[in-house]
Each structure stands twice: as C-alpha cells, then as structure tokens.
Design a protein around this motif. Structure first.
Motif, PDB file in Angstrom:
ATOM      1  N   GLN A  89       0.798  -1.227   0.000  1.00  0.00           N
ATOM      2  CA  GLN A  89       0.000   0.000   0.000  1.00  0.00           C
ATOM      3  C   GLN A  89       0.831   1.278   0.000  1.00  0.00           C
ATOM      4  N   ALA A  93       0.704   2.669  -3.865  1.00  0.00           N
ATOM      5  CA  ALA A  93      -0.526   3.175  -3.237  1.00  0.00           C
ATOM      6  C   ALA A  93      -1.667   3.395  -4.221  1.00  0.00           C
ATOM      7  N   PHE A  96      -3.217  -0.548  -4.944  1.00  0.00           N
ATOM      8  CA  PHE A  96      -3.229  -1.497  -3.837  1.00  0.00           C
ATOM      9  C   PHE A  96      -4.261  -2.601  -4.060  1.00  0.00           C
ATOM     10  N   TYR A 123      -5.716   0.911   6.784  1.00  0.00           N
ATOM     11  CA  TYR A 123      -4.865   0.876   5.589  1.00  0.00           C
ATOM     12  C   TYR A 123      -4.642   2.300   5.106  1.00  0.00           C
ATOM     13  N   PHE A 125      -3.721   3.974   1.484  1.00  0.00           N
ATOM     14  CA  PHE A 125      -3.480   3.802   0.061  1.00  0.00           C
ATOM     15  C   PHE A 125      -4.253   4.894  -0.662  1.00  0.00           C
ATOM     16  N   SER A 128      -7.723   1.761  -5.276  1.00  0.00           N
ATOM     17  CA  SER A 128      -7.759   0.303  -5.366  1.00  0.00           C
ATOM     18  C   SER A 128      -8.967  -0.121  -6.183  1.00  0.00           C
ATOM     19  N   ASP A 144      -0.872  -6.723   3.432  1.00  0.00           N
ATOM     20  CA  ASP A 144       0.338  -6.042   2.998  1.00  0.00           C
ATOM     21  C   ASP A 144       1.507  -6.638   3.764  1.00  0.00           C
TER      22      ASP A 144
END
Length: 168
Positions: A89, A93, A96, A123, A125, A128, A144
């Motif tokens: 992440q 980023a 992810f 998290y 990031f 995604s 991760d």
C-alpha cells in the motif's frame, strides 16, 4: 470442501494460503497452486478462496496471468467465493490489491456469491480496484506483507472467522 487457489512468486501468497487452510481446517480445504493445476478443478468444487497478489502497477501475478482469460469460461452460479489480495500500500498506493478487485469482477460477472468483504480501516493507500461500491470495504481480505506484516496474523484470524460460517 473449499478449494483454496493461489498464485505466488515470492512465496508470500502461498504462505497465506497455507495459513488459511490451517485456520479453516485441513479437513475442509484443499490447496491448489494455479500454475500447477490451472483452472480445470473449478467444476469439481462449489466453494473457493482465491488468493492473488498484485504486481507492479496494478498487474496480475504471472501464474494468474497464464489463466486469466480462462476464468471467463467457467460458470460460478451457485458457488460461494471469497478473495484474498496481497499488495504494497505504500510503494504502490495507487494500485493497492488491484488484482484482487479485477479477479473479483470477472468471477462475479460469472454468477458467484461473494463473502468476506473486509473494512478499509487501518490501511493507507490512494486507489484500489478492490473496493466495494461504497468504498468502505475491500471485496476480500487485503494484506500487505511489505509494510504491515505485523497485522497479518490478526487479520487472517478475524477474516477466517468471518467467512467460515458461509463455507462450513
């Protein structure tokens, strides 16, 4: 019986697949490395956990890439499916666990019943492809091993407890 199907280059995803099989019970699971079996085993099972890492800039891991188009050939109607995605992440980023989201979308389009959404809390990031429509959860367990390995065991335990009733 749950088919746990994974692809792994560095060994992280295979290690996670083994741990999931142990947590759900070896008597309830069967492990398959996608590079060894392809997808021919799909028709033999009604329950699946797919474990897939994301590589580089949102790319599918090489063993999954070999069977990527074949996923579209299978009917997942009436099958229960859960996903585990591995990614970095911080280093990636913007991508992810993208591969998990891409695999999820292909399998859902073929009729699968998905279980095991996982909250995005904890998290960091930017983007995604593995987010639910409301962006509050991932479509499966996001791990991760690069920057949050210390949280993997706890996340695995909680996620296995979450999906176990849907499978057993």
């Amino acid at each position: 019986m749950i088919a746990v199907i994974y692809g792994s280059t560095t060994g992280n995803t295979s290690d996670i697949a083994v741990k999931v099989a142990e947590m759900l019970g070896d008597e309830n699971t069967e492990l398959f490395d996608v590079k060894d079996v392809g997808l021919e085993i799909i028709d033999a099972f009604d329950q699946f956990i797919f474990a897939i890492p994301t590589w580089d800039y949102g790319e599918v891991q090489e063993d999954w890439e070999e069977v990527w188009e074949d996923v579209d050939l299978y009917d997942f109607s009436g099958k229960t499916v859960a996903f585990i995605g591995l990614g970095d992440q911080l280093g990636y980023a913007e991508w992810f666990v993208d591969a998990m989201g891409m695999l999820h979308d292909k399998i859902v389009a073929k009729g699968a019943d998905v279980v095991g959404h996982w909250p995005v809390d904890g998290y960091e990031f930017d983007e995604s492809k593995a987010l639910t429509a409301d962006k509050k959860s991932f479509v499966g367990l996001a791990l991760d091993e690069d920057t949050q390995r210390d949280q993997t065991a706890e996340r695995l335990e909680a996620w296995c407890a979450l999906v176990k009733p849907a499978f057993l």
